[in-house]
Every structure is written in structure tokens, then in C-alpha cells.
Write a protein that holds these residues in place. Sequence first.
Motif: not given
Length: 79
Positions: A13, A20, A32, A35, A45, A51
Motif C-alpha cells: 500500500p 490515491k 484497490f 488492499e 501480496s 494490489i
Amino acid sequence: MRDFITITTYTYPFEYAILKLLLDQEGISYFFENETMVGVFPFYSNALGGINLKVHIKDKNKVLQIIKDLNTNSHLRIV
């Protein structure tokens, strides 16, 4: 979410925090995918495919331009 497409994929993130903010300022609808799961289990991940930034198809070109500008015309870069 039917007309949303994946624009790019991130691993963590923190890689898209600035993006964002820029998307919110432009009023672009986005989300996302994965996320929350990666936030809870960061090592998942890669298993989840990262993501994914999803945007409405009508905003595709605008988002791609924002990402390009962020990477070329700014001292802030997406990792």
C-alpha cells in the motif's frame, strides 16, 4: 464494478499513497483490489497477484496521464 478495469498493480500500500491523493483530488472513481487482505497479511501480496488499481473505463486515459506525470514531472515517484 462491472465497467472497472485494472490499470496497474502494486505490491504494498505505501507504493501508491500519493496516487490515491491525486485520484481523490480529480474526483476519479477507483478502488484497490486486495488492499485490505494485503494490509492484514502483507506476505500474501504475491500470492494474490498484488494490489490492483481499478478505475472506470471512462477514466482510463486520465489516470494513465496522472501516473505518467507523477513519474516524470515530479520529485515524487511511484515505486
